[in-house]
Write a protein that holds these residues in place. Sequence first.
Motif, PDB file in Angstrom:
ATOM      1  N   THR A  52       0.827  -1.197   0.000  1.00 27.72           N
ATOM      2  CA  THR A  52       0.000   0.000   0.000  1.00 27.72           C
ATOM      3  C   THR A  52       0.871   1.260   0.000  1.00 27.72           C
ATOM      4  O   THR A  52       2.084   1.197   0.244  1.00 27.72           O
ATOM      5  CB  THR A  52      -0.926   0.019   1.218  1.00 27.72           C
ATOM      6  OG1 THR A  52      -0.141  -0.149   2.424  1.00 27.72           O
ATOM      7  CG2 THR A  52      -1.950  -1.103   1.138  1.00 27.72           C
ATOM      8  N   ASN A  53       0.227   2.395  -0.261  1.00 25.85           N
ATOM      9  CA  ASN A  53       1.009   3.624  -0.399  1.00 25.85           C
ATOM     10  C   ASN A  53       1.764   3.980   0.880  1.00 25.85           C
ATOM     11  O   ASN A  53       2.879   4.524   0.821  1.00 25.85           O
ATOM     12  CB  ASN A  53       0.116   4.785  -0.835  1.00 25.85           C
ATOM     13  CG  ASN A  53      -1.055   5.017   0.106  1.00 25.85           C
ATOM     14  OD1 ASN A  53      -1.599   4.082   0.678  1.00 25.85           O
ATOM     15  ND2 ASN A  53      -1.457   6.251   0.250  1.00 25.85           N
ATOM     16  N   SER A  54       1.203   3.647   2.021  1.00 25.86           N
ATOM     17  CA  SER A  54       1.889   3.936   3.290  1.00 25.86           C
ATOM     18  C   SER A  54       2.894   2.848   3.664  1.00 25.86           C
ATOM     19  O   SER A  54       3.714   3.042   4.570  1.00 25.86           O
ATOM     20  CB  SER A  54       0.870   4.068   4.411  1.00 25.86           C
ATOM     21  OG  SER A  54       0.246   2.818   4.654  1.00 25.86           O
ATOM     22  N   GLY A  55       2.789   1.716   3.012  1.00 23.28           N
ATOM     23  CA  GLY A  55       3.646   0.588   3.371  1.00 23.28           C
ATOM     24  C   GLY A  55       3.084  -0.262   4.491  1.00 23.28           C
ATOM     25  O   GLY A  55       3.720  -1.210   4.942  1.00 23.28           O
ATOM     26  N   GLY A  56       1.867   0.059   4.908  1.00 22.31           N
ATOM     27  CA  GLY A  56       1.307  -0.632   6.051  1.00 22.31           C
ATOM     28  C   GLY A  56       0.788  -2.027   5.767  1.00 22.31           C
ATOM     29  O   GLY A  56       0.632  -2.831   6.689  1.00 22.31           O
ATOM     30  N   ARG A  57       0.467  -2.283   4.526  1.00 24.04           N
ATOM     31  CA  ARG A  57      -0.045  -3.613   4.178  1.00 24.04           C
ATOM     32  C   ARG A  57       0.643  -4.143   2.927  1.00 24.04           C
ATOM     33  O   ARG A  57       0.934  -3.390   2.000  1.00 24.04           O
ATOM     34  CB  ARG A  57      -1.555  -3.563   3.931  1.00 24.04           C
ATOM     35  CG  ARG A  57      -2.387  -3.448   5.199  1.00 24.04           C
ATOM     36  CD  ARG A  57      -3.860  -3.625   4.909  1.00 24.04           C
ATOM     37  NE  ARG A  57      -4.362  -2.610   3.995  1.00 24.04           N
ATOM     38  CZ  ARG A  57      -5.585  -2.633   3.468  1.00 24.04           C
ATOM     39  NH1 ARG A  57      -6.402  -3.632   3.737  1.00 24.04           N
ATOM     40  NH2 ARG A  57      -5.974  -1.676   2.657  1.00 24.04           N
ATOM     41  N   THR A  58       0.860  -5.438   2.951  1.00 27.17           N
ATOM     42  CA  THR A  58       1.466  -6.105   1.807  1.00 27.17           C
ATOM     43  C   THR A  58       0.670  -7.366   1.486  1.00 27.17           C
ATOM     44  O   THR A  58      -0.041  -7.906   2.351  1.00 27.17           O
ATOM     45  CB  THR A  58       2.915  -6.506   2.096  1.00 27.17           C
ATOM     46  OG1 THR A  58       2.951  -7.361   3.261  1.00 27.17           O
ATOM     47  CG2 THR A  58       3.790  -5.287   2.366  1.00 27.17           C
ATOM     48  N   ASN A  59       0.787  -7.822   0.254  1.00 24.38           N
ATOM     49  CA  ASN A  59       0.246  -9.135  -0.079  1.00 24.38           C
ATOM     50  C   ASN A  59       1.144  -9.786  -1.116  1.00 24.38           C
ATOM     51  O   ASN A  59       1.873  -9.100  -1.851  1.00 24.38           O
ATOM     52  CB  ASN A  59      -1.209  -9.058  -0.555  1.00 24.38           C
ATOM     53  CG  ASN A  59      -1.374  -8.318  -1.854  1.00 24.38           C
ATOM     54  OD1 ASN A  59      -1.369  -7.107  -1.883  1.00 24.38           O
ATOM     55  ND2 ASN A  59      -1.523  -9.061  -2.946  1.00 24.38           N
ATOM     56  N   TYR A  60       1.105 -11.113  -1.122  1.00 17.79           N
ATOM     57  CA  TYR A  60       2.029 -11.894  -1.939  1.00 17.79           C
ATOM     58  C   TYR A  60       1.303 -13.018  -2.662  1.00 17.79           C
ATOM     59  O   TYR A  60       0.311 -13.561  -2.172  1.00 17.79           O
ATOM     60  CB  TYR A  60       3.108 -12.515  -1.049  1.00 17.79           C
ATOM     61  CG  TYR A  60       3.968 -11.520  -0.331  1.00 17.79           C
ATOM     62  CD1 TYR A  60       3.625 -11.064   0.933  1.00 17.79           C
ATOM     63  CD2 TYR A  60       5.126 -11.024  -0.929  1.00 17.79           C
ATOM     64  CE1 TYR A  60       4.413 -10.130   1.594  1.00 17.79           C
ATOM     65  CE2 TYR A  60       5.922 -10.097  -0.274  1.00 17.79           C
ATOM     66  CZ  TYR A  60       5.563  -9.655   0.979  1.00 17.79           C
ATOM     67  OH  TYR A  60       6.347  -8.736   1.626  1.00 17.79           O
ATOM     68  N   ALA A  61       1.851 -13.380  -3.798  1.00 19.52           N
ATOM     69  CA  ALA A  61       1.401 -14.595  -4.463  1.00 19.52           C
ATOM     70  C   ALA A  61       1.778 -15.786  -3.581  1.00 19.52           C
ATOM     71  O   ALA A  61       2.821 -15.766  -2.914  1.00 19.52           O
ATOM     72  CB  ALA A  61       2.053 -14.728  -5.833  1.00 19.52           C
ATOM     73  N   ASP A  62       0.948 -16.811  -3.589  1.00 19.79           N
ATOM     74  CA  ASP A  62       1.220 -17.985  -2.752  1.00 19.79           C
ATOM     75  C   ASP A  62       2.586 -18.590  -3.071  1.00 19.79           C
ATOM     76  O   ASP A  62       3.260 -19.107  -2.183  1.00 19.79           O
ATOM     77  CB  ASP A  62       0.133 -19.040  -2.961  1.00 19.79           C
ATOM     78  CG  ASP A  62      -1.185 -18.650  -2.325  1.00 19.79           C
ATOM     79  OD1 ASP A  62      -2.210 -19.249  -2.685  1.00 19.79           O
ATOM     80  OD2 ASP A  62      -1.201 -17.738  -1.466  1.00 19.79           O
ATOM     81  N   SER A  63       2.993 -18.514  -4.325  1.00 12.99           N
ATOM     82  CA  SER A  63       4.237 -19.156  -4.754  1.00 12.99           C
ATOM     83  C   SER A  63       5.484 -18.494  -4.175  1.00 12.99           C
ATOM     84  O   SER A  63       6.563 -19.094  -4.200  1.00 12.99           O
ATOM     85  CB  SER A  63       4.319 -19.160  -6.284  1.00 12.99           C
ATOM     86  OG  SER A  63       4.261 -17.836  -6.789  1.00 12.99           O
ATOM     87  N   VAL A  64       5.353 -17.265  -3.656  1.00 15.77           N
ATOM     88  CA  VAL A  64       6.537 -16.569  -3.145  1.00 15.77           C
ATOM     89  C   VAL A  64       6.440 -16.251  -1.653  1.00 15.77           C
ATOM     90  O   VAL A  64       7.395 -15.715  -1.077  1.00 15.77           O
ATOM     91  CB  VAL A  64       6.811 -15.268  -3.939  1.00 15.77           C
ATOM     92  CG1 VAL A  64       6.897 -15.565  -5.425  1.00 15.77           C
ATOM     93  CG2 VAL A  64       5.781 -14.197  -3.637  1.00 15.77           C
ATOM     94  N   LYS A  65       5.319 -16.564  -1.035  1.00 19.50           N
ATOM     95  CA  LYS A  65       5.152 -16.268   0.397  1.00 19.50           C
ATOM     96  C   LYS A  65       6.250 -16.937   1.217  1.00 19.50           C
ATOM     97  O   LYS A  65       6.555 -18.110   1.013  1.00 19.50           O
ATOM     98  CB  LYS A  65       3.782 -16.738   0.877  1.00 19.50           C
ATOM     99  CG  LYS A  65       2.643 -15.804   0.521  1.00 19.50           C
ATOM    100  CD  LYS A  65       1.317 -16.329   1.044  1.00 19.50           C
ATOM    101  CE  LYS A  65       0.178 -15.413   0.657  1.00 19.50           C
ATOM    102  NZ  LYS A  65      -1.148 -15.946   1.069  1.00 19.50           N
TER     103      LYS A  65
END
Length: 121
Positions: A52-65
Motif C-alpha cells: 500500500t502507499n503507506s507501506g502498512g499492508r502487503t500481499n504476496y502470491a502464494d508461490s513466493v510467500k
Amino acid sequence: QVQLVESGGGLVQPGGSLRLSCAASGFTSSRYRMSWYRQGPGKARELVAAITNSGGRTNYADSVKGRFTISRDNAENTVYLQMNSLKPEDTAVYYCNAWGPTYSPSPNSYWGQGTQVTVSS
C-alpha cells in the motif's frame, strides 16, 4: 515525465538471493500502491507482491510467500523486492507497477521496462 526504472536483476543459482529496486520519478509515488509483477517464458504476467502507499499492508502470491519481501522507502521514491531461496521457476522478467493515486476515481497505472531474473545452476 513519469518513469519507473527497475534494477537488480541477473543470474543467480538456485537457493540464492537478489534484491530488485524500482526507482520512481515524475509523479508522487507515495500516493500510489506499488507492485511487482513477473512474466516467465510462455506465461502470462502475474502479480508477485504489492504494498500500500503507506507501506502498512502487503500481499504476496502464494508461490513466493515466505521467500520474497516487498518494501518501500517513500523518502527515496523507491520500492524493493527482496527475493530469497530462489527457484528455477522464479525465472522471469520482473516489472514494477504503480497504481494510483489511491484516492482517485480514475487511477493511473504505470509500468517499468522490466528486469530479467534467471535462476539456474
